[in-house]
Design an enzyme around this catalytic site. Structure first.
Site, PDB file in Angstrom:
ATOM      1  N   GLU A 109       0.806  -0.905  -0.331  1.00  0.00           N
ATOM      2  CA  GLU A 109      -0.365  -0.438  -0.069  1.00  0.00           C
ATOM      3  C   GLU A 109       0.919   1.490  -0.118  1.00  0.00           C
ATOM      4  OE1 GLU A 109      -1.929   0.545   3.691  1.00  0.00           O
ATOM      5  OE2 GLU A 109      -1.510  -1.407   3.957  1.00  0.00           O
ATOM      6  N   CYS A 161      -3.562  -3.827   4.244  1.00  0.00           N
ATOM      7  CA  CYS A 161      -2.220  -4.547   4.881  1.00  0.00           C
ATOM      8  C   CYS A 161      -3.027  -6.322   4.627  1.00  0.00           C
ATOM      9  CB  CYS A 161      -2.502  -4.596   6.120  1.00  0.00           C
ATOM     10  SG  CYS A 161      -2.536  -3.031   6.659  1.00  0.00           S
ATOM     11  N   HIS A 164      -2.877 -11.152  11.667  1.00  0.00           N
ATOM     12  CA  HIS A 164      -2.089  -9.038  11.667  1.00  0.00           C
ATOM     13  C   HIS A 164      -1.817  -8.258  12.165  1.00  0.00           C
ATOM     14  CE1 HIS A 164      -2.089  -5.324   9.787  1.00  0.00           C
ATOM     15  NE2 HIS A 164      -2.028  -4.446   9.584  1.00  0.00           N
TER      16      HIS A 164
HETATM   17  N1  CAA Z   1       1.059   2.011  30.797  1.00  0.00           N
HETATM   18  C1  CAA Z   1       0.198   0.999  30.245  1.00  0.00           C
HETATM   19  N2  CAA Z   1      -1.115   1.701  29.566  1.00  0.00           N
HETATM   20  C2  CAA Z   1      -1.497   2.629  28.990  1.00  0.00           C
HETATM   21  C3  CAA Z   1      -0.839   3.825  29.537  1.00  0.00           C
HETATM   22  C4  CAA Z   1       0.470   3.692  30.577  1.00  0.00           C
HETATM   23  N3  CAA Z   1       0.855   4.475  31.469  1.00  0.00           N
HETATM   24  N4  CAA Z   1      -0.775   4.571  29.227  1.00  0.00           N
HETATM   25  C5  CAA Z   1      -2.061   4.559  27.941  1.00  0.00           C
HETATM   26  N5  CAA Z   1      -2.304   2.469  28.344  1.00  0.00           N
HETATM   27  C6  CAA Z   1      -3.066   2.283  27.769  1.00  0.00           C
HETATM   28  C7  CAA Z   1      -4.866   2.585  27.039  1.00  0.00           C
HETATM   29  O1  CAA Z   1      -4.850   2.042  28.398  1.00  0.00           O
HETATM   30  C8  CAA Z   1      -4.534   1.295  26.037  1.00  0.00           C
HETATM   31  O2  CAA Z   1      -4.839   0.303  26.398  1.00  0.00           O
HETATM   32  P1  CAA Z   1      -5.895  -0.823  26.029  1.00  0.00           P
HETATM   33  O3  CAA Z   1      -6.387  -0.235  24.821  1.00  0.00           O
HETATM   34  O4  CAA Z   1      -5.869  -2.188  25.878  1.00  0.00           O
HETATM   35  O5  CAA Z   1      -7.427  -0.337  26.702  1.00  0.00           O
HETATM   36  C9  CAA Z   1      -3.509   1.142  25.632  1.00  0.00           C
HETATM   37  O6  CAA Z   1      -2.521   2.124  26.020  1.00  0.00           O
HETATM   38  C10 CAA Z   1      -3.567   2.948  23.909  1.00  0.00           C
HETATM   39  O7  CAA Z   1      -4.062   3.522  24.659  1.00  0.00           O
HETATM   40  P2  CAA Z   1      -5.090   5.244  23.393  1.00  0.00           P
HETATM   41  O8  CAA Z   1      -6.172   3.868  23.227  1.00  0.00           O
HETATM   42  O9  CAA Z   1      -4.990   6.099  24.283  1.00  0.00           O
HETATM   43  O10 CAA Z   1      -4.117   5.085  22.674  1.00  0.00           O
HETATM   44  P3  CAA Z   1      -4.063   6.013  21.713  1.00  0.00           P
HETATM   45  O11 CAA Z   1      -5.818   6.421  21.583  1.00  0.00           O
HETATM   46  O12 CAA Z   1      -2.846   7.479  21.558  1.00  0.00           O
HETATM   47  O13 CAA Z   1      -3.835   5.436  20.351  1.00  0.00           O
HETATM   48  C11 CAA Z   1      -3.874   3.770  18.762  1.00  0.00           C
HETATM   49  C12 CAA Z   1      -3.405   3.737  19.826  1.00  0.00           C
HETATM   50  C13 CAA Z   1      -5.703   4.528  18.201  1.00  0.00           C
HETATM   51  C14 CAA Z   1      -3.943   1.640  18.810  1.00  0.00           C
HETATM   52  C15 CAA Z   1      -3.160   4.317  17.756  1.00  0.00           C
HETATM   53  O14 CAA Z   1      -1.447   4.121  17.819  1.00  0.00           O
HETATM   54  C16 CAA Z   1      -3.563   4.049  16.304  1.00  0.00           C
HETATM   55  O15 CAA Z   1      -4.097   5.542  15.843  1.00  0.00           O
HETATM   56  N6  CAA Z   1      -2.535   3.790  15.699  1.00  0.00           N
HETATM   57  C17 CAA Z   1      -2.246   3.557  14.401  1.00  0.00           C
HETATM   58  C18 CAA Z   1      -4.065   2.415  13.754  1.00  0.00           C
HETATM   59  C19 CAA Z   1      -4.007   0.964  13.731  1.00  0.00           C
HETATM   60  O16 CAA Z   1      -3.059   0.531  13.953  1.00  0.00           O
HETATM   61  N7  CAA Z   1      -4.959   0.323  13.848  1.00  0.00           N
HETATM   62  C20 CAA Z   1      -5.415  -1.424  14.035  1.00  0.00           C
HETATM   63  C21 CAA Z   1      -6.738  -1.580  13.792  1.00  0.00           C
HETATM   64  S1  CAA Z   1      -6.174  -1.506  11.726  1.00  0.00           S
HETATM   65  C22 CAA Z   1      -5.740  -2.464  11.172  1.00  0.00           C
HETATM   66  O17 CAA Z   1      -5.020  -3.592  11.999  1.00  0.00           O
HETATM   67  C23 CAA Z   1      -5.040  -1.823   9.679  1.00  0.00           C
HETATM   68  C24 CAA Z   1      -3.444  -1.042   9.964  1.00  0.00           C
HETATM   69  O18 CAA Z   1      -2.525  -2.277   9.813  1.00  0.00           O
HETATM   70  C25 CAA Z   1      -3.094  -0.463  10.321  1.00  0.00           C
END
Ligand code: CAA
Length: 391
Positions: free
Chosen positions: A80, A112, A240
Protein backbone atom coordinates in the site's frame (compact mmCIF):
# COMPACT_ATOMS: atom_id res chain seq x y z
CA UNK A 1 -6.41 -31.68 -4.94
CA UNK A 2 -2.74 -30.64 -5.15
CA UNK A 3 -0.63 -30.04 -2.06
CA UNK A 4 0.25 -26.34 -2.17
CA UNK A 5 1.87 -23.95 0.26
CA UNK A 6 4.95 -22.01 1.30
CA UNK A 7 8.27 -23.44 0.17
CA UNK A 8 10.52 -20.70 1.58
CA UNK A 9 10.33 -17.34 3.32
CA UNK A 10 12.59 -14.27 3.30
CA UNK A 11 12.42 -11.25 5.59
CA UNK A 12 14.02 -7.82 5.17
CA UNK A 13 14.00 -4.98 7.68
CA UNK A 14 15.86 -1.65 7.68
CA UNK A 15 19.20 -1.57 9.49
CA UNK A 16 18.13 1.11 11.99
CA UNK A 17 15.53 1.25 14.76
CA UNK A 18 14.12 3.49 17.44
CA UNK A 19 13.64 2.42 21.06
CA UNK A 20 10.06 3.31 21.90
CA UNK A 21 11.05 4.25 25.46
CA UNK A 22 13.12 7.07 23.84
CA UNK A 23 10.10 8.14 21.77
CA UNK A 24 7.84 8.06 24.84
CA UNK A 25 10.26 10.33 26.70
CA UNK A 26 10.47 12.77 23.78
CA UNK A 27 6.69 12.91 23.42
CA UNK A 28 6.04 13.26 27.18
CA UNK A 29 4.08 9.99 27.27
CA UNK A 30 4.44 7.41 30.11
CA UNK A 31 6.73 4.58 28.92
CA UNK A 32 4.06 2.04 29.91
CA UNK A 33 1.68 3.31 27.24
CA UNK A 34 3.86 2.07 24.36
CA UNK A 35 5.34 -0.94 26.22
CA UNK A 36 2.29 -2.44 27.97
CA UNK A 37 -0.48 -0.36 26.39
CA UNK A 38 0.51 -1.17 22.78
CA UNK A 39 2.88 -4.10 23.44
CA UNK A 40 5.77 -2.51 21.52
CA UNK A 41 9.44 -2.11 22.42
CA UNK A 42 11.12 -0.92 19.18
CA UNK A 43 10.27 0.11 15.64
CA UNK A 44 12.19 -0.18 12.38
CA UNK A 45 13.09 3.10 10.73
CA UNK A 46 13.83 3.14 6.98
CA UNK A 47 17.01 4.91 5.86
CA UNK A 48 17.41 6.96 2.66
CA UNK A 49 18.14 3.83 0.61
CA UNK A 50 15.22 1.78 1.92
CA UNK A 51 11.96 1.84 0.04
CA UNK A 52 9.26 -0.64 -0.91
CA UNK A 53 11.28 -1.91 -3.88
CA UNK A 54 14.63 -2.29 -2.13
CA UNK A 55 13.15 -4.06 0.90
CA UNK A 56 11.07 -6.34 -1.36
CA UNK A 57 14.17 -7.22 -3.38
CA UNK A 58 16.18 -8.11 -0.24
CA UNK A 59 13.38 -10.31 1.12
CA UNK A 60 13.00 -12.01 -2.27
CA UNK A 61 16.72 -12.78 -2.56
CA UNK A 62 16.52 -14.55 0.84
CA UNK A 63 13.45 -16.57 -0.20
CA UNK A 64 14.97 -17.52 -3.55
CA UNK A 65 18.26 -18.90 -2.22
CA UNK A 66 19.11 -22.00 -4.28
CA UNK A 67 16.04 -21.59 -6.53
CA UNK A 68 16.33 -21.29 -10.32
CA UNK A 69 14.55 -17.98 -11.01
CA UNK A 70 13.74 -19.21 -14.53
CA UNK A 71 11.15 -21.41 -12.78
CA UNK A 72 9.20 -18.44 -11.33
CA UNK A 73 6.03 -18.00 -13.38
CA UNK A 74 4.21 -15.45 -11.23
CA UNK A 75 5.47 -12.55 -9.11
CA UNK A 76 2.94 -10.53 -7.12
CA UNK A 77 3.87 -7.67 -4.83
CA UNK A 78 1.29 -6.67 -2.22
CA UNK A 79 1.86 -3.11 -1.03
CA UNK A 80 0.00 0.00 0.00
CA UNK A 81 3.12 2.16 -0.24
CA UNK A 82 4.06 1.73 -3.89
CA UNK A 83 6.72 3.97 -5.45
CA UNK A 84 4.85 4.93 -8.63
CA UNK A 85 1.24 5.48 -9.70
CA UNK A 86 1.69 3.32 -12.79
CA UNK A 87 4.82 1.16 -12.83
CA UNK A 88 4.39 -1.66 -10.29
CA UNK A 89 7.02 -2.66 -7.73
CA UNK A 90 6.95 -6.11 -9.35
CA UNK A 91 8.40 -4.68 -12.60
CA UNK A 92 11.35 -3.16 -10.75
CA UNK A 93 11.84 -6.60 -9.16
CA UNK A 94 11.61 -8.35 -12.50
CA UNK A 95 14.75 -6.45 -13.47
CA UNK A 96 16.60 -6.58 -10.15
CA UNK A 97 15.97 -10.31 -9.60
CA UNK A 98 16.40 -11.26 -13.29
CA UNK A 99 12.98 -12.93 -13.37
CA UNK A 100 12.29 -14.56 -16.75
CA UNK A 101 10.36 -12.67 -19.43
CA UNK A 102 7.59 -15.31 -19.37
CA UNK A 103 6.89 -14.46 -15.71
CA UNK A 104 3.57 -12.67 -15.03
CA UNK A 105 4.31 -9.70 -12.73
CA UNK A 106 1.89 -7.32 -11.06
CA UNK A 107 1.13 -5.40 -7.88
CA UNK A 108 -1.91 -5.74 -5.62
CA UNK A 109 -3.30 -3.10 -3.30
CA UNK A 110 -5.75 -3.52 -0.51
CA UNK A 111 -4.24 -1.84 2.57
CA UNK A 112 -2.67 -4.55 4.77
CA UNK A 113 -4.60 -7.32 2.97
CA UNK A 114 -2.79 -6.78 -0.39
CA UNK A 115 -0.18 -9.48 0.31
CA UNK A 116 -2.80 -12.04 1.30
CA UNK A 117 -4.72 -11.22 -1.90
CA UNK A 118 -1.49 -12.08 -3.76
CA UNK A 119 -0.98 -15.27 -1.77
CA UNK A 120 -4.55 -16.49 -2.40
CA UNK A 121 -4.15 -15.75 -6.13
CA UNK A 122 -0.86 -17.65 -6.26
CA UNK A 123 -2.33 -20.66 -4.45
CA UNK A 124 -5.32 -20.79 -6.79
CA UNK A 125 -3.03 -20.39 -9.84
CA UNK A 126 -1.15 -23.50 -8.74
CA UNK A 127 -4.24 -25.48 -7.67
CA UNK A 128 -5.85 -24.79 -11.05
CA UNK A 129 -2.78 -26.19 -12.83
CA UNK A 130 -2.08 -22.91 -14.66
CA UNK A 131 1.43 -22.89 -13.17
CA UNK A 132 2.50 -25.95 -15.22
CA UNK A 133 5.12 -26.88 -12.60
CA UNK A 134 6.33 -23.32 -12.02
CA UNK A 135 6.51 -21.49 -8.68
CA UNK A 136 5.09 -18.16 -7.54
CA UNK A 137 6.82 -15.40 -5.62
CA UNK A 138 4.56 -13.29 -3.39
CA UNK A 139 6.14 -10.33 -1.66
CA UNK A 140 4.61 -8.07 0.98
CA UNK A 141 6.53 -4.80 1.30
CA UNK A 142 5.69 -1.49 2.97
CA UNK A 143 6.91 1.55 4.85
CA UNK A 144 4.26 2.19 7.53
CA UNK A 145 4.10 5.95 8.21
CA UNK A 146 1.63 7.99 10.23
CA UNK A 147 3.79 11.05 10.77
CA UNK A 148 5.48 12.79 13.68
CA UNK A 149 3.48 13.55 16.82
CA UNK A 150 0.41 11.57 15.78
CA UNK A 151 -1.32 8.86 17.87
CA UNK A 152 -0.24 6.35 15.21
CA UNK A 153 3.45 7.38 15.46
CA UNK A 154 4.54 4.54 17.81
CA UNK A 155 2.81 2.00 15.53
CA UNK A 156 4.95 2.72 12.45
CA UNK A 157 7.57 0.34 11.03
CA UNK A 158 8.99 -0.93 7.74
CA UNK A 159 10.00 -4.16 6.08
CA UNK A 160 9.18 -6.89 3.63
CA UNK A 161 8.36 -10.59 3.70
CA UNK A 162 8.73 -12.75 0.60
CA UNK A 163 6.94 -16.10 0.23
CA UNK A 164 7.93 -18.69 -2.34
CA UNK A 165 4.68 -20.53 -3.10
CA UNK A 166 4.75 -23.92 -4.80
CA UNK A 167 3.73 -27.57 -4.93
CA UNK A 168 6.70 -28.31 -2.68
CA UNK A 169 5.56 -26.71 0.62
CA UNK A 170 8.73 -27.22 2.65
CA UNK A 171 7.51 -24.77 5.33
CA UNK A 172 3.73 -25.10 5.43
CA UNK A 173 0.86 -26.59 3.45
CA UNK A 174 -2.08 -24.19 3.10
CA UNK A 175 -5.67 -25.44 3.21
CA UNK A 176 -8.05 -24.34 0.41
CA UNK A 177 -10.81 -23.73 2.99
CA UNK A 178 -10.87 -20.00 3.77
CA UNK A 179 -13.30 -17.58 5.40
CA UNK A 180 -13.58 -14.21 3.67
CA UNK A 181 -15.24 -10.99 4.81
CA UNK A 182 -15.37 -7.55 3.20
CA UNK A 183 -17.15 -4.32 4.02
CA UNK A 184 -16.82 -0.74 2.77
CA UNK A 185 -15.51 1.21 5.79
CA UNK A 186 -13.41 4.36 6.19
CA UNK A 187 -11.10 3.29 9.01
CA UNK A 188 -7.65 3.87 7.48
CA UNK A 189 -6.69 5.42 4.15
CA UNK A 190 -4.04 7.49 2.35
CA UNK A 191 -5.15 10.03 -0.25
CA UNK A 192 -2.99 10.17 -3.39
CA UNK A 193 -1.43 13.48 -2.33
CA UNK A 194 -0.21 12.22 1.07
CA UNK A 195 2.87 10.31 2.23
CA UNK A 196 1.43 9.58 5.69
CA UNK A 197 -1.65 7.45 6.31
CA UNK A 198 -4.80 8.83 7.91
CA UNK A 199 -6.49 6.61 10.46
CA UNK A 200 -9.55 6.73 12.67
CA UNK A 201 -7.58 4.73 15.27
CA UNK A 202 -10.18 3.40 17.68
CA UNK A 203 -12.74 2.85 14.91
CA UNK A 204 -10.09 0.89 12.93
CA UNK A 205 -9.69 -1.44 15.90
CA UNK A 206 -13.41 -2.13 16.05
CA UNK A 207 -13.49 -2.73 12.26
CA UNK A 208 -10.61 -5.21 12.66
CA UNK A 209 -12.47 -7.11 15.42
CA UNK A 210 -15.73 -7.19 13.50
CA UNK A 211 -13.90 -8.51 10.42
CA UNK A 212 -12.14 -11.15 12.53
CA UNK A 213 -15.36 -12.58 13.92
CA UNK A 214 -17.08 -12.46 10.54
CA UNK A 215 -14.18 -14.11 8.65
CA UNK A 216 -13.88 -16.79 11.35
CA UNK A 217 -17.61 -17.49 11.10
CA UNK A 218 -17.36 -17.64 7.30
CA UNK A 219 -14.48 -20.13 7.64
CA UNK A 220 -16.55 -22.32 9.97
CA UNK A 221 -19.46 -22.29 7.56
CA UNK A 222 -17.09 -23.22 4.69
CA UNK A 223 -15.89 -26.31 6.46
CA UNK A 224 -18.55 -28.16 8.39
CA UNK A 225 -20.82 -25.62 9.97
CA UNK A 226 -20.52 -23.98 13.35
CA UNK A 227 -18.89 -25.96 16.18
CA UNK A 228 -17.78 -24.30 19.43
CA UNK A 229 -14.15 -24.48 20.67
CA UNK A 230 -12.65 -25.19 17.24
CA UNK A 231 -10.05 -22.46 17.87
CA UNK A 232 -8.60 -24.69 20.60
CA UNK A 233 -7.26 -27.14 18.03
CA UNK A 234 -4.68 -24.68 16.64
CA UNK A 235 -1.16 -24.77 18.04
CA UNK A 236 -0.87 -21.07 17.16
CA UNK A 237 -3.23 -18.40 15.91
CA UNK A 238 -1.31 -15.84 13.89
CA UNK A 239 -2.91 -12.40 13.56
CA UNK A 240 -2.25 -9.30 11.52
CA UNK A 241 -0.19 -7.24 14.00
CA UNK A 242 -0.51 -3.46 13.56
CA UNK A 243 0.81 -3.45 17.14
CA UNK A 244 1.01 -6.47 19.48
CA UNK A 245 -1.79 -5.38 21.84
CA UNK A 246 -4.16 -5.57 18.84
CA UNK A 247 -3.35 -9.29 18.53
CA UNK A 248 -4.15 -9.74 22.21
CA UNK A 249 -7.51 -7.99 21.79
CA UNK A 250 -8.15 -10.06 18.65
CA UNK A 251 -7.37 -13.30 20.45
CA UNK A 252 -9.65 -12.51 23.39
CA UNK A 253 -12.45 -11.63 20.97
CA UNK A 254 -11.96 -14.72 18.81
CA UNK A 255 -11.79 -17.22 21.68
CA UNK A 256 -14.75 -15.66 23.44
CA UNK A 257 -16.73 -15.74 20.18
CA UNK A 258 -15.74 -19.42 19.93
CA UNK A 259 -17.31 -20.14 23.33
CA UNK A 260 -14.23 -20.01 25.56
CA UNK A 261 -14.95 -18.28 28.87
CA UNK A 262 -11.27 -18.06 29.77
CA UNK A 263 -9.98 -16.65 26.50
CA UNK A 264 -6.95 -14.97 28.07
CA UNK A 265 -5.50 -18.30 29.24
CA UNK A 266 -4.59 -19.51 25.76
CA UNK A 267 -2.76 -16.29 24.78
CA UNK A 268 0.59 -17.54 26.14
CA UNK A 269 0.70 -20.72 24.06
CA UNK A 270 -1.34 -19.68 21.02
CA UNK A 271 -0.17 -16.13 20.31
CA UNK A 272 2.88 -14.96 22.25
CA UNK A 273 5.66 -16.43 20.09
CA UNK A 274 4.10 -14.69 17.08
CA UNK A 275 4.69 -11.29 18.66
CA UNK A 276 8.43 -11.59 19.38
CA UNK A 277 9.54 -10.12 16.03
CA UNK A 278 6.59 -7.69 15.54
CA UNK A 279 7.17 -6.03 18.92
CA UNK A 280 10.72 -5.16 17.76
CA UNK A 281 9.93 -4.20 14.17
CA UNK A 282 6.52 -2.49 14.33
CA UNK A 283 3.86 -2.53 11.66
CA UNK A 284 4.82 -3.80 8.19
CA UNK A 285 1.28 -3.31 6.85
CA UNK A 286 1.04 -6.12 4.22
CA UNK A 287 3.93 -8.06 5.75
CA UNK A 288 2.82 -7.93 9.40
CA UNK A 289 0.89 -11.19 9.38
CA UNK A 290 3.77 -13.03 7.70
CA UNK A 291 6.39 -11.52 10.00
CA UNK A 292 4.28 -12.91 12.84
CA UNK A 293 4.27 -16.32 11.12
CA UNK A 294 8.08 -16.13 10.82
CA UNK A 295 8.18 -15.19 14.49
CA UNK A 296 6.24 -18.34 15.47
CA UNK A 297 8.52 -20.57 13.41
CA UNK A 298 11.71 -18.84 14.58
CA UNK A 299 11.02 -18.40 18.30
CA UNK A 300 8.45 -20.94 19.53
CA UNK A 301 10.02 -23.47 21.93
CA UNK A 302 7.62 -26.28 21.03
CA UNK A 303 8.13 -28.83 18.29
CA UNK A 304 5.63 -27.63 15.68
CA UNK A 305 6.11 -30.43 13.13
CA UNK A 306 2.67 -31.11 11.55
CA UNK A 307 1.06 -28.49 13.83
CA UNK A 308 -2.08 -26.75 12.61
CA UNK A 309 -1.87 -22.94 12.55
CA UNK A 310 -4.68 -20.46 11.90
CA UNK A 311 -3.98 -17.08 10.29
CA UNK A 312 -6.03 -13.92 10.19
CA UNK A 313 -5.35 -11.22 7.61
CA UNK A 314 -7.01 -7.80 7.88
CA UNK A 315 -6.81 -4.90 5.43
CA UNK A 316 -8.56 -1.65 6.24
CA UNK A 317 -11.19 -0.48 3.89
CA UNK A 318 -11.87 -3.48 4.30
CA UNK A 319 -11.20 -7.13 3.42
CA UNK A 320 -10.24 -9.99 5.72
CA UNK A 321 -9.43 -13.65 5.46
CA UNK A 322 -9.22 -16.51 8.00
CA UNK A 323 -7.25 -19.53 6.77
CA UNK A 324 -5.17 -22.41 8.07
CA UNK A 325 -1.91 -24.21 7.38
CA UNK A 326 -0.04 -27.33 8.50
CA UNK A 327 3.61 -26.90 9.45
CA UNK A 328 5.95 -29.15 7.46
CA UNK A 329 8.48 -31.13 9.58
CA UNK A 330 11.81 -29.27 9.59
CA UNK A 331 10.25 -25.84 8.94
CA UNK A 332 11.36 -24.38 12.28
CA UNK A 333 14.99 -25.28 11.64
CA UNK A 334 14.87 -23.62 8.20
CA UNK A 335 13.36 -20.39 9.53
CA UNK A 336 15.74 -20.27 12.53
CA UNK A 337 18.63 -20.52 10.05
CA UNK A 338 17.60 -17.10 8.68
CA UNK A 339 19.06 -15.57 11.87
CA UNK A 340 16.24 -13.04 12.21
CA UNK A 341 16.80 -12.27 15.91
CA UNK A 342 20.52 -11.72 15.33
CA UNK A 343 19.75 -9.34 12.46
CA UNK A 344 17.49 -7.29 14.73
CA UNK A 345 20.24 -7.17 17.35
CA UNK A 346 22.74 -5.87 14.79
CA UNK A 347 20.61 -2.87 13.82
CA UNK A 348 21.75 0.66 14.66
CA UNK A 349 19.87 2.40 17.46
CA UNK A 350 18.80 5.89 16.38
CA UNK A 351 18.25 8.92 18.59
CA UNK A 352 14.86 10.61 18.34
CA UNK A 353 16.58 13.51 16.50
CA UNK A 354 18.05 11.16 13.89
CA UNK A 355 14.68 9.43 13.46
CA UNK A 356 12.89 12.76 12.99
CA UNK A 357 15.47 13.89 10.44
CA UNK A 358 14.97 10.67 8.44
CA UNK A 359 11.18 11.08 8.59
CA UNK A 360 11.38 14.67 7.32
CA UNK A 361 13.92 13.78 4.61
CA UNK A 362 11.66 10.98 3.34
CA UNK A 363 9.05 13.61 2.45
CA UNK A 364 11.41 14.68 -0.34
CA UNK A 365 13.11 11.39 -1.21
CA UNK A 366 10.78 10.75 -4.13
CA UNK A 367 12.57 13.59 -5.89
CA UNK A 368 16.06 12.95 -4.49
CA UNK A 369 18.76 13.23 -7.13
CA UNK A 370 21.11 10.28 -7.60
CA UNK A 371 24.21 11.24 -5.69
CA UNK A 372 25.27 8.10 -3.84
CA UNK A 373 27.94 5.73 -5.05
CA UNK A 374 28.79 2.32 -3.64
CA UNK A 375 25.47 2.00 -1.81
CA UNK A 376 22.65 -0.48 -2.28
CA UNK A 377 18.93 -0.10 -2.43
CA UNK A 378 17.16 3.03 -3.66
CA UNK A 379 19.80 5.35 -5.20
CA UNK A 380 17.66 8.36 -6.10
CA UNK A 381 15.81 9.77 -9.09
CA UNK A 382 17.26 10.71 -12.46
CA UNK A 383 15.05 12.23 -15.18
CA UNK A 384 11.96 11.12 -13.19
CA UNK A 385 13.18 7.52 -13.11
CA UNK A 386 13.88 5.71 -9.83
CA UNK A 387 17.19 3.87 -9.79
CA UNK A 388 18.29 0.89 -7.67
CA UNK A 389 21.33 -1.27 -6.99
CA UNK A 390 20.95 -4.68 -5.40
CA UNK A 391 23.76 -5.65 -2.99
N1 CAA B 1 0.66 2.29 31.10
C1 CAA B 1 0.11 1.18 30.51
N2 CAA B 1 -0.87 1.25 29.57
C2 CAA B 1 -1.29 2.48 29.20
C3 CAA B 1 -0.76 3.67 29.77
C4 CAA B 1 0.26 3.53 30.76
N3 CAA B 1 0.81 4.59 31.33
N4 CAA B 1 -1.38 4.71 29.18
C5 CAA B 1 -2.26 4.20 28.29
N5 CAA B 1 -2.20 2.87 28.30
C6 CAA B 1 -2.96 1.92 27.46
C7 CAA B 1 -4.42 2.25 27.28
O1 CAA B 1 -5.22 1.82 28.36
C8 CAA B 1 -4.72 1.49 25.99
O2 CAA B 1 -4.88 0.12 26.25
P1 CAA B 1 -6.31 -0.59 26.01
O3 CAA B 1 -6.66 -0.36 24.56
O4 CAA B 1 -6.06 -2.02 26.31
O5 CAA B 1 -7.25 0.10 26.95
C9 CAA B 1 -3.41 1.63 25.20
O6 CAA B 1 -2.42 2.02 26.16
C10 CAA B 1 -3.46 2.70 24.12
O7 CAA B 1 -3.93 3.89 24.68
P2 CAA B 1 -4.93 4.83 23.88
O8 CAA B 1 -6.04 4.00 23.31
O9 CAA B 1 -5.28 5.98 24.71
O10 CAA B 1 -3.94 5.28 22.71
P3 CAA B 1 -4.16 6.30 21.54
O11 CAA B 1 -5.60 6.64 21.38
O12 CAA B 1 -3.20 7.41 21.69
O13 CAA B 1 -3.64 5.46 20.26
C11 CAA B 1 -4.09 3.79 18.62
C12 CAA B 1 -3.80 4.09 20.10
C13 CAA B 1 -5.52 4.23 18.28
C14 CAA B 1 -3.94 2.29 18.38
C15 CAA B 1 -3.06 4.57 17.73
O14 CAA B 1 -1.77 4.16 18.02
C16 CAA B 1 -3.33 4.40 16.25
O15 CAA B 1 -4.13 5.12 15.66
N6 CAA B 1 -2.60 3.46 15.58
C17 CAA B 1 -2.75 3.20 14.16
C18 CAA B 1 -4.06 2.49 13.83
C19 CAA B 1 -4.02 1.00 14.01
O16 CAA B 1 -2.97 0.39 14.15
N7 CAA B 1 -5.20 0.37 13.99
C20 CAA B 1 -5.31 -1.07 14.17
C21 CAA B 1 -6.49 -1.67 13.47
S1 CAA B 1 -6.47 -1.27 11.74
C22 CAA B 1 -5.35 -2.34 11.05
O17 CAA B 1 -4.98 -3.33 11.64
C23 CAA B 1 -4.77 -2.03 9.71
C24 CAA B 1 -3.41 -1.43 9.92
O18 CAA B 1 -2.41 -2.14 9.97
C25 CAA B 1 -3.34 0.02 10.08
Amino acid sequence: MKTVGIEAIGVAVPKAYLELSDLAKARGVPEGKFAEGLGLSQMSVPGPHDDTVSLAAQAAVAALKGVDVWNIGLCIVGTETAVDHSKPVSSFLQGLLHLPPHCRVFETKHACYGGTAGLMTALDWIRAGSNRGRKALVICSDLARYGLNTPGEPTQGAGAVALLVSEQPDLAEISPVVGTYSRDVMDFWRPLYRKDAIVDGHYSMSCYLEALKSAFLAWQVEQNGFKPFVADRFSSIVYHVPFPKMARKAHDALREFDGDREAAKSFEWQVKSGLELPRRVGNLYTGSLYLSLASVLATDDRDLDNAQLALFSYGSGSCAEFFTMKVTPGAQKKVRALGLIKRLEERKRLSVDEYERLMRAAEHDDRAAVEHEGVHGFLGVKEDRRLYALG
